[in-house]
Structure formats: C-alpha cells, structure tokens
Design an enzyme around this catalytic site. Sequence first.
Site, PDB file in Angstrom:
ATOM      1  N   GLU A  68      -2.440  -0.189  13.727  1.00  0.00           N
ATOM      2  CA  GLU A  68      -0.794  -0.244  13.559  1.00  0.00           C
ATOM      3  C   GLU A  68      -0.175   0.947  14.540  1.00  0.00           C
ATOM      4  OE1 GLU A  68       0.654   0.086   9.717  1.00  0.00           O
ATOM      5  OE2 GLU A  68       2.814   0.279  10.196  1.00  0.00           O
ATOM      6  N   ASP A  87       0.816  -1.335   0.062  1.00  0.00           N
ATOM      7  CA  ASP A  87      -0.033  -0.076  -0.013  1.00  0.00           C
ATOM      8  C   ASP A  87       0.907   1.265   0.043  1.00  0.00           C
ATOM      9  OD1 ASP A  87      -0.571   0.626   3.353  1.00  0.00           O
ATOM     10  OD2 ASP A  87       0.871  -0.844   2.632  1.00  0.00           O
ATOM     11  N   ARG A  91       8.476  -3.736   2.887  1.00  0.00           N
ATOM     12  CA  ARG A  91       9.916  -3.507   2.311  1.00  0.00           C
ATOM     13  C   ARG A  91      10.430  -5.137   2.447  1.00  0.00           C
ATOM     14  NH1 ARG A  91      12.093   1.125   5.867  1.00  0.00           N
ATOM     15  NH2 ARG A  91      10.059   0.812   6.927  1.00  0.00           N
ATOM     16  N   ARG A  94      10.919   4.180  -4.089  1.00  0.00           N
ATOM     17  CA  ARG A  94      11.173   2.769  -4.481  1.00  0.00           C
ATOM     18  C   ARG A  94      11.693   2.394  -5.677  1.00  0.00           C
ATOM     19  NH1 ARG A  94       8.261  -0.174  -0.590  1.00  0.00           N
ATOM     20  NH2 ARG A  94       8.710   1.031   1.380  1.00  0.00           N
ATOM     21  N   LYS A 132      -1.114  -4.551  14.244  1.00  0.00           N
ATOM     22  CA  LYS A 132       0.240  -4.531  13.607  1.00  0.00           C
ATOM     23  C   LYS A 132       1.441  -3.968  14.484  1.00  0.00           C
ATOM     24  CE  LYS A 132       2.376  -3.284   9.010  1.00  0.00           C
ATOM     25  NZ  LYS A 132       2.135  -3.169   7.427  1.00  0.00           N
ATOM     26  N   SER A 173       3.276  -8.652   8.223  1.00  0.00           N
ATOM     27  CA  SER A 173       2.662  -7.750   7.240  1.00  0.00           C
ATOM     28  C   SER A 173       3.623  -6.983   6.994  1.00  0.00           C
ATOM     29  CB  SER A 173       1.468  -6.640   8.087  1.00  0.00           C
ATOM     30  OG  SER A 173       1.188  -5.950   7.132  1.00  0.00           O
ATOM     31  N   SER A 205       7.998  -4.762   9.534  1.00  0.00           N
ATOM     32  CA  SER A 205       9.108  -4.955   9.510  1.00  0.00           C
ATOM     33  C   SER A 205       9.904  -3.858   9.687  1.00  0.00           C
ATOM     34  CB  SER A 205       9.550  -5.715   8.028  1.00  0.00           C
ATOM     35  OG  SER A 205       9.019  -4.820   6.994  1.00  0.00           O
ATOM     36  N   GLY A 206       9.375  -2.787   9.884  1.00  0.00           N
ATOM     37  CA  GLY A 206      10.353  -1.328   9.958  1.00  0.00           C
ATOM     38  C   GLY A 206      11.360  -1.515   9.086  1.00  0.00           C
ATOM     39  N   GLY A 207      12.577  -1.115   9.651  1.00  0.00           N
ATOM     40  CA  GLY A 207      13.808  -1.124   8.659  1.00  0.00           C
ATOM     41  C   GLY A 207      14.532  -2.415   8.841  1.00  0.00           C
ATOM     42  N   LYS A 219      -6.448  -0.614   6.775  1.00  0.00           N
ATOM     43  CA  LYS A 219      -4.903  -0.215   7.550  1.00  0.00           C
ATOM     44  C   LYS A 219      -4.974   1.144   8.039  1.00  0.00           C
ATOM     45  CE  LYS A 219      -0.965   1.294   6.582  1.00  0.00           C
ATOM     46  NZ  LYS A 219      -0.001   0.510   6.110  1.00  0.00           N
ATOM     47  N   TYR A 241       5.384   7.013   4.857  1.00  0.00           N
ATOM     48  CA  TYR A 241       5.191   6.114   3.645  1.00  0.00           C
ATOM     49  C   TYR A 241       3.956   6.160   3.338  1.00  0.00           C
ATOM     50  CZ  TYR A 241       3.574   1.619   5.482  1.00  0.00           C
ATOM     51  OH  TYR A 241       3.036   0.735   6.095  1.00  0.00           O
ATOM     52  N   GLU A 259       3.054   2.061  15.352  1.00  0.00           N
ATOM     53  CA  GLU A 259       4.387   1.941  14.971  1.00  0.00           C
ATOM     54  C   GLU A 259       5.418   2.491  15.855  1.00  0.00           C
ATOM     55  OE1 GLU A 259       5.937   1.687  10.931  1.00  0.00           O
ATOM     56  OE2 GLU A 259       7.985   1.427  11.590  1.00  0.00           O
TER      57      GLU A 259
END
Lengths: 362, 409
Positions: B234, B81, B349, B90, B276, B346, B317-319, B193, B409, B236
């Site tokens: 989520e 997304d 990257r 990207r 998430k 989920s 997954s973060g970084g 999300k 993002y 984060e």
Amino acid sequence: MVNTLTSASSPVADELIANAAYIGTPGKGILAADESTGTIGKRLSSINVENVEENRRALRELLFCTPGALQYISGVILFEETLYQKTASGKPFVEVLKEGGALPGIKVDLGTIELAGTNGETTTQGHDDLGKRCMKYYDAGARFAKWRAVLKIGPNEPSQLSIDANANGLARYAIICQENGLVPIVEPEILSDGSHDIAKCADITERVLAACYKALNDQHVLLEGTLLKPNMVTPGADSAKVTPEVIAEHTVRALQRTVPPAVPAVVFLSGGQSEEEATCNLNAMNKLNGKKPWSLTFSFGRALQQSTLKAWAGKTENIEKARAAFLARCKANSEATLGTYKGDAAGGAGVSESLHVKDYKY
Amino acid sequence: MSAYCGQYHGFGFRGFEIVSDVLALEPQKSFNWIDMLDTCGDCLTASELIAQVSFETIHRNELIANATYIGTPGKGILAADESTGTIGKRLASINVENVEENRRALRELLFLTPGALQYLSGVILFEETLYQKTADGKPFVDVLKEGGVLPGIKVDKGTVGLAGTNGETTTQGHDDLGKRCKKYYEAGARFAKWRAVLNIGPNEPSQLSIDANANGLARYAIICQENGLVPIVEPEILVDGSHDIEKCAYVTERVLAACYKALNDHHVLLEGTLLKPNMVTPGSESKKVAPEVVAEYTVRALQRTVPAAVPAIVFLSGGQSEEEATLNLNAMNKLKGKKPWSLSFSFGRALQQSTLKAWQGKAENVEKARTAFLGRCKANSEATLGVYKGDAAGGEGVSESLHVKDYKY
C-alpha cells in the site's frame, strides 16, 4: 509541472501510439534487415557474395519486393545505408515499404563497447547527437528505431553495473527517439551463450526487464509508444533443449512479471535459434492461455533470412526460389503470431539449422 | 483439512500435487499445509511429502491461491484494522467510549451482518481483533473463515519522519517482522497490510521518500511471503493539496514504478501479492471530476506500472465518501481497455461510515446499522463487476466526504 509526453495527449504522442500499436497488429511482425556493413559482409561471404553496396542493395530488394511478403510485415528495420537506397528501377525502398503497409525503421546505436572492470561486459554507444540523427531519419521516412543492448549470463554476470548502464542507455535512447517522432524498440538482449538452465535465464531476464522499465519510467518515456524486443527465455546454448511449450511458459511468465500492460507489443529477437525453432516457440506463446496484454510477435533477422540467403547464393536466376523461401518464413511467422502455425514451412533448406554464433555482435 | 488428506491418503507425493491442484481450483479452501500434514497422523507418507516438497513450494502455491481468491470478481476487502487510537476517533464521533468491549462489539456488528460476508474476500484486522471473539465465544477468525473470508493483519507500526524533508515519512515495523508474521499465520491470518504514506507538494514526494517507502514495502513484502502471508502493498499518496489530476497521475506512476522495481529487487513473487493504491484524483482542494475521468487516469497509471502477474488491485478510499468511492470503482470496471488484474476495494471508512452513524453504539440500532453495512458491501460488490446503479446512495452519510487532512490511522 513540466509537460511530458505521458502527461497530456499531443500529436507527437498520438503518432507514436498509433505506430507502435500498428507494428503489433496480429498477423504481422518485423523483418530485421539492419545488419551493419560488417555483419552483412559475413552473411554474404557465407554464400560467396562480395560485400559491395550493389550486392547489399540487391539482397534488400530481393526481400522487400517479394510479392505477397509485405502483408505479413508491419515494419522493417534498416541500416542507415539502406534507408537511402532504391530498387533497380529507381524507387526508394522506403516508398516500397510504405506502399506495402510496412513502417520503415532505423538502427540508431553505434555498437557495443566494453565496461571497464567487468568480465567482458559491454554497454552500447550512440547517444551523441542522437536527436539530430533521429530528426534526419524521420525526414527520410523512418517511423521507428532500434537500439541493441547486450548482456550475458555467467558466474558473476550480468553485473549490476551492466544491468544499470544498459537499462539507462536504453531509456535515454528511447526518450530521445520519442522527442523526434520515432517509436523506440527497446532491445535488452541477454545472449543465450552458456550452460545455464532455463530457470536461470528466466531469473536474469526478469531482473533485466524490471531494470529497463524502471529506467524508462525515470526518463518519462511514453510506454504506449514503445516496443520491447527481448530474448525468449530458453536454456543456455550449451544446455539440453526444451520444448516450445516450456519456452513459452517461462517467457510469458517473465513478461507478466515485468512488462507493463501499456506496452502494445513484444517483438522477440531470434538470437541463435533456427528459423523453425523461432517460429515454433513464438507459436507456442500465442497458443498459451493466460494474461497477455501485449501482442507477441517477431522481429527476426537471421530467422527470417537464412534459407532465403542459401537459396539466393547471390545469383539472379535464384531470385524466385529465394523469394519463395522468404515468403514462406514470413507467412509461417505471421501464423505463429496467431497461434495457428502447423509446421508446414519446415521444408526449406536450412530452416532447422542453428544460427547460434557465440558472443554475437551485429 | 483432514477431509482433504483423507481423500488423497496414500497417494504420497502425487497426493500432494493433487491437493495443490485442488487449491488452485478452489482457493477458498486455503489452509495451513503443515497443519494438514500434522493432523493426518495415519499418513505414512507425511515425512515423505515434507522431504520431497520444499517449504517454498508449499507457501508459493498457497500465496498465489490466496491472492487470487482475494481478487474474486464480486468480492473485496473490508479494512477493519484501525489502530486503537484511530478507532477511538471513530467511536468518539458517535459518542462511544474507546474501550475493548466497544471495539469488539463494533467488529461483531460488522462481521456477523447476515449476508455481508459473501461480498468480502478478506478482512484486515488490527492485532487485538485477531484474538477477539463474538459475545458467544466464537473467535472472529472462525466467523470469517466460515464465511469464506480470509483474515488479514495490519503489521506496520506507523510512520516516522524522514529527517531533512518537509514532513515526509517512512513506515516502521520491520524488526522481528518474520516472527510476528509466523505468529499471525498460526492465529489464522493469511494476508497482511503495510501502509506507506507519501504526499504531493512543490518538492514532494522527494526521491528519498519514494525510495525509502518503496524499499520498506518490498522488505515487508518478502518477509510476509517467507511466512505464508500474502502482502498487500500500500503506497498511499495522500489526496491533500490543490494539484490537478494530471499531477496525481504523474506522481502515482513514479511511485508505483519505484515499488515494482523494489519488489523485483527483493525477489517478491508478484503472483502472491496485492496492490492497494490510491485512485488517481485531483487534490482535495481542487475541483472534482467525473468518475469516468478518475477511472481513465487511474487505469492508465496502472497499465503503465503494474505487471500483469499481480492478480488484483484493491483500492483504498482515502477521503472519498462512500458513494464516491463506489462510483469511481464502478467506472473503472466499466472502462474498456487492458486490465489484466481485477479491480476491487479495500475500504475502511468508505464501508463503515453510515454503519457507524446508524449504530451510535446502541444495541437497539444494531439491525439498522447492519442494513447500512450490507448496503455498502453489496454496492461495492456490484462496482467490482461494473453493474452498480447507485441505489445504495440513500443511506445517511453516504455522500459525506471522509477527508481528514494528513490522515494517519
């Protein structure tokens, strides 16, 4: 960053975790024998026994020294007076309990007081010098504590104030206990008084428990070193009863929605339920399929002692009979924690008698 | 849909209950209840069904079934997304122009990878993608549904600064959210999300940031549920910083506790939600720790805050590099202890990095890129079962850190 009990392991944290886990041992539960002097007085008068220290001592000796009972008991909550009492032959009760594998616990709250501006709602007091008192109780052998918050269901109850005040009061009590080596039992009792249905009770129970766990998190309480003592989710006392399976379903679902898996055990209060009702409901919960990452056991007062009291009637010649009744209820509830109770202990006098007292204070 | 109705045609209300039971047992057959009733033109009991069963009940069972399905062991979510701006970065990194056709081609590359969809229970889409099609003209949502994958939709509108804080943010997107959810549901989406962002610093996250983000997430969540979408919650906590893993654990537990209190306040049905979260790790500027340590701290944080009613936790997954993320997830699923929610992925990257590198925007590289993608999907599927052996580590870029400071993002 400030060190909390939750951030790194420590001997204090380890002991709290071990004791809390032990209390939740499958097959065991808690005997709540912490009736205040006033409350035990009502019990004694119901069997025409004088409310003097010797009689209070004798009753507890009757219970704690019942052969074979302590194997079913992981903890006994005591009133302060009882913590320092002994058997007739001079053995401290805390030693009797420890030798029997039961952790001594201590009621530390100082009762409820009204919240101004509400319709008779209350908060619980007892925070002043609580740390010092806990230290003293630990030295005397106590390893867990109990604090009872009381809420009720009504048209406008429980109010947000009641929920918040009681949740925060419980959390403050809990962290002070942990700082002094006592596992706190968190008890947010929602009285069964009323004509509401089970769905309403479930809704309120979920709100109250969510508030409790938020407050516990705010105060940095180590959940692995706590226990929860909630009401079961039932219809109000003035409403039609439902089956144990329905109570089990609503109760377990409420816990799934609010009680973090880190909590090792949920030890139900019996409220006004009869001995047999409480046991059957607990049994149904342990038979239920579904996610239950905490053990489900009992912390019963009236529901473990009612028929015992009736059988005793204060007379020495009745002790054996009374102990037989007590042993039977302990065994029944032990089986209920395993989901294997078959109902055979229902024969005792008074086991199906409702123990509901409106607006119960003890 | 009509096959189901035909099967239970004439059973009236009991028929509806039967369908509910089927849905609970076979959640991959989730579908639009109202469509079912509409298409069953011969069903004399349609209006009877609607009258007897509240809208809340219809959505409630579907939400629970869909949330449960997403947490199916062996499956997880592909987060595809990326907003137009983010996907642009990207594409730029592989020298591909950021135009709609290229964005469409990338998603086709992923969704049509043979054998990949079996490892996915859901794909989060950006709004543009929800309405896109394959080169042959097949809508992406149909491709996903046929592959047993629920389409999801990112519904937040990015972060905005919180005045008086040190660069902290809250997330916007509540205005007319209900209407938008309804529209997305009609287009085939079944989950949503919303990303809230917090960071760790000397005075961060502040109480304001925690409260604003938790309440924003809860409000979004209930609006989604009112419109048939399972909300992914989520919160984060960025990995940026030099803090240790204990600090991350402490903050994560505070944030998650606030989230679940807010969700309870807003009457959100937890059985119909997903979480998430970030994994609990040391800060990006701190020394790394073993996957087993990440697993222990992460699972403990979840045990302390996430009610058992939540069916699944789908980690971001973060970084982390592709391989790191997979190994950490694997370690969590190997860990003994109380885990009453499934632990899955989920990943954005961490599922696409080596695929992108292999593709380079060139048609002749599609097969190679798809192989890379399939490799990561399978690896993460195995990680949800705790059986990943590390064999997918061979791809190019799998161990490359994907950390971007202060990631938006």
